[in-house]
Design a protein around this motif. Structure first.
Motif, mmCIF file in Angstrom:
data_model
loop_
_atom_site.group_PDB
_atom_site.id
_atom_site.type_symbol
_atom_site.label_atom_id
_atom_site.label_comp_id
_atom_site.label_asym_id
_atom_site.label_seq_id
_atom_site.Cartn_x
_atom_site.Cartn_y
_atom_site.Cartn_z
ATOM 1 N N ASP A 9 33.216 42.678 35.466
ATOM 2 C CA ASP A 9 33.379 42.411 36.899
ATOM 3 C C ASP A 9 32.194 41.630 37.460
ATOM 4 N N GLY A 10 32.502 40.523 38.101
ATOM 5 C CA GLY A 10 31.452 39.687 38.678
ATOM 6 C C GLY A 10 30.767 38.794 37.672
ATOM 7 N N THR A 11 31.209 38.852 36.413
ATOM 8 C CA THR A 11 30.561 38.074 35.346
ATOM 9 C C THR A 11 31.601 37.282 34.558
ATOM 10 N N LEU A 12 32.233 37.907 33.580
ATOM 11 C CA LEU A 12 33.272 37.217 32.816
ATOM 12 C C LEU A 12 34.547 37.070 33.638
ATOM 13 N N LEU A 13 34.828 38.058 34.479
ATOM 14 C CA LEU A 13 36.009 38.006 35.342
ATOM 15 C C LEU A 13 35.680 37.288 36.646
ATOM 16 N N ASN A 14 36.620 36.472 37.117
ATOM 17 C CA ASN A 14 36.432 35.843 38.424
ATOM 18 C C ASN A 14 36.868 36.795 39.535
ATOM 19 N N SER A 15 36.883 36.333 40.759
ATOM 20 C CA SER A 15 37.220 37.206 41.891
ATOM 21 C C SER A 15 38.660 37.689 41.851
ATOM 22 N N LEU A 38 30.509 40.813 22.431
ATOM 23 C CA LEU A 38 30.583 42.213 22.879
ATOM 24 C C LEU A 38 30.888 42.274 24.370
ATOM 25 N N ILE A 39 31.828 43.137 24.731
ATOM 26 C CA ILE A 39 32.090 43.451 26.136
ATOM 27 C C ILE A 39 31.257 44.679 26.482
ATOM 28 N N VAL A 40 30.479 44.591 27.557
ATOM 29 C CA VAL A 40 29.610 45.697 27.970
ATOM 30 C C VAL A 40 29.865 45.955 29.453
ATOM 31 N N THR A 41 30.600 47.009 29.752
ATOM 32 C CA THR A 41 31.099 47.210 31.109
ATOM 33 C C THR A 41 30.963 48.654 31.584
ATOM 34 N N GLY A 42 31.019 48.837 32.879
ATOM 35 C CA GLY A 42 31.058 50.171 33.444
ATOM 36 C C GLY A 42 32.471 50.727 33.500
ATOM 37 N N ARG A 43 33.437 49.870 33.256
ATOM 38 C CA ARG A 43 34.841 50.278 33.350
ATOM 39 C C ARG A 43 35.220 51.323 32.297
ATOM 40 N N PHE A 211 24.964 38.461 29.773
ATOM 41 C CA PHE A 211 25.281 38.023 31.124
ATOM 42 C C PHE A 211 25.618 39.225 32.001
ATOM 43 N N GLY A 212 25.162 39.213 33.256
ATOM 44 C CA GLY A 212 25.493 40.293 34.179
ATOM 45 C C GLY A 212 25.254 39.905 35.617
ATOM 46 N N ASP A 213 25.676 40.784 36.525
ATOM 47 C CA ASP A 213 25.541 40.473 37.952
ATOM 48 C C ASP A 213 25.072 41.643 38.812
ATOM 49 N N ALA A 214 25.103 42.879 38.269
ATOM 50 C CA ALA A 214 24.841 44.054 39.103
ATOM 51 C C ALA A 214 23.677 44.884 38.566
ATOM 52 N N SER A 247 28.226 30.805 39.341
ATOM 53 C CA SER A 247 28.900 32.055 39.702
ATOM 54 C C SER A 247 30.072 32.356 38.781
ATOM 55 N N ASN A 248 30.577 33.586 38.899
ATOM 56 C CA ASN A 248 31.735 33.999 38.093
ATOM 57 C C ASN A 248 32.993 33.222 38.472
ATOM 58 N N ASP A 249 33.052 32.670 39.681
ATOM 59 C CA ASP A 249 34.207 31.875 40.094
ATOM 60 C C ASP A 249 34.088 30.416 39.676
ATOM 61 N N ASN A 250 32.923 30.044 39.148
ATOM 62 C CA ASN A 250 32.704 28.660 38.705
ATOM 63 C C ASN A 250 32.342 28.592 37.220
ATOM 64 N N ASN A 251 32.906 29.515 36.440
ATOM 65 C CA ASN A 251 32.741 29.502 34.980
ATOM 66 C C ASN A 251 31.280 29.542 34.547
ATOM 67 N N GLY A 252 30.497 30.402 35.212
ATOM 68 C CA GLY A 252 29.077 30.483 34.905
ATOM 69 C C GLY A 252 28.778 30.822 33.457
ATOM 70 N N VAL A 253 29.594 31.692 32.850
ATOM 71 C CA VAL A 253 29.384 32.061 31.443
ATOM 72 C C VAL A 253 29.564 30.842 30.546
#
Length: 262
Positions: A9-15, A38-43, A211-214, A247-253
Motif C-alpha cells: 500500500d502506497g508503494t507497489l500499489l497505486n491509489s 519479496l513482498i513485505v507488507t502489514g496486510r 521500497f516503502g512509504d510509511a 510516487s506510487n501513482d507515477n510508477n515510482g518503483v
C-alpha cells in the motif's frame, strides 16, 4: 542487486490498489534474471496472496509487518512470531477501559467486539476484509499475530505512550497508516524479518533494494543496502533514507529500478 523488497500500500500499489503494468514488467524481468523478489507488507496473508499471485513470478511473502513469512505455493507458514496472551490481555483491558477500537488477528481471521464501530467500518472499507464478531473473553488461546487500534493519529500517539507505560519494551509498536497503531511481538518488524529471510537465501541485506512509504517501513529501508522512499512517503522516511523515487501513482518503483545501475 540480488533482491528487491516491496511494501504494497502506497508503494507497489497505486491509489486504486492496483499494480501498474510498468511495475509488473520490471519485476518480471528482474525475476527472470535471477533477482529475488519479496513482498513485505502489514496486510494479512489472504489479501496479500491475491496480489502476490497476480505478479505471476516466484515470490516470498512477508506479511503482518514481519510477524509471518509464507510459502506462496503451498500456503505453509515458514516463520511466525505472535503476541503472548498476557500482553494481549493487557491491551484488551486498556482498550475496554478507554473505549478504543481494538482489532485482533488470529489464524488469518480479523476479530472485533463491535461490528458497528467507526474503526471497524473504516478498516473494513480500507482492507476489504470481513470482520468476525466475537467477545475477546471467549478465546481459549489469546495469542495473536497482531493487534490494531484505530483512531485519529494525535489520539493514537497518546494511546501508544500510555500503552508503553503498561507494556514497556515487551512489544513492538508501529503505524502502517496514520490511523492504525499496530502492536506486534517485540522481535519482529519488516527489517528484522527480511534480514532473516535473505540470510536463509544466502543474500546479504547490503545486496537488497527496498521500497516503502510509511512508518512501518522505516526499519526495512534503513537496514538494506539501498532504501528507497516513495514520493508520497511520510517525511520521516524521506529524511532518513538516501533515495527518493516518484510516487506510487507515477510508477515510482519501476522508474527507480530501471535507472539503478548496480
Amino acid at each position: 542487486m540480488k533482491a528487491v523488497a516491496l511494501d504494497l500500500d502506497g508503494t507497489l500499489l497505486n491509489s486504486k490498489k492496483e499494480i501498474s503494468e510498468e511495475n509488473k514488467n520490471i519485476l518480471k524481468k528482474l525475476s527472470e534474471n535471477g533477482v529475488e523478489i519479496l513482498i513485505v507488507t502489514g496486510r494479512p496473508y489472504p489479501i496479500t496472496k491475491k496480489i502476490a499471485q497476480s505478479l505471476e513470478i516466484p515470490l516470498t511473502v512477508i506479511c503482518y509487518n514481519g510477524a509471518r513469512v509464507m510459502n506462496l505455493k503451498t500456503d505453509e507458514i515458514i516463520f511466525e512470531k505472535v503476541l503472548e496472551e498476557n500482553q494481549v490481555l493487557k491491551i484488551v483491558e486498556f482498550c475496554r477501559k478507554n473505549k478504543k477500537d481494538l482489532n485482533l488477528f488470529q489464524d488469518d481471521i480479523w476479530y472485533v467486539e463491535d461490528l458497528e464501530s467507526i474503526g471497524t467500518k473504516y478498516y473494513k472499507n480500507n482492507s476489504k476484509l470481513e470482520p468476525t464478531l466475537r467477545s475477546f473473553d471467549t478465546f481459549d488461546n489469546l495469542q495473536m499475530i497482531k493487534s490494531i487500534i484505530i483512531d485519529e493519529n494525535d489520539i493514537l500517539e497518546k494511546v501508544e505512550k500510555e500503552l508503553r507505560e503498561i507494556l514497556g519494551n515487551s512489544v513492538y509498536f508501529t503505524y502502517s497508516q496514520d490511523k492504525y497503531l499496530e502492536i506486534l511481538n517485540k522481535d519482529v518488524n519488516k527489517g528484522l524479518t527480511l534480514k532473516k529471510v535473505l540470510e536463509k537465501k544466502g543474500i546479504k541485506m547490503s545486496e537488497c533494494i527496498a521500497f516503502g512509504d510509511a512508518h512501518n517501513d522505516l526499519e526495512m529501508l534503513e537496514l538494506v543496502g539501498v532504501g528507497v522512499a516513495m514520493g508520497n512517503a511520510h517525511e520521516i522516511l524521506k529524511s532518513r533514507v538516501q533515495h527518493i523515487t516518484d510516487s506510487n501513482d507515477n510508477n515510482g518503483v519501476a522508474k527507480f529500478l530501471k535507472s539503478w545501475k548496480s
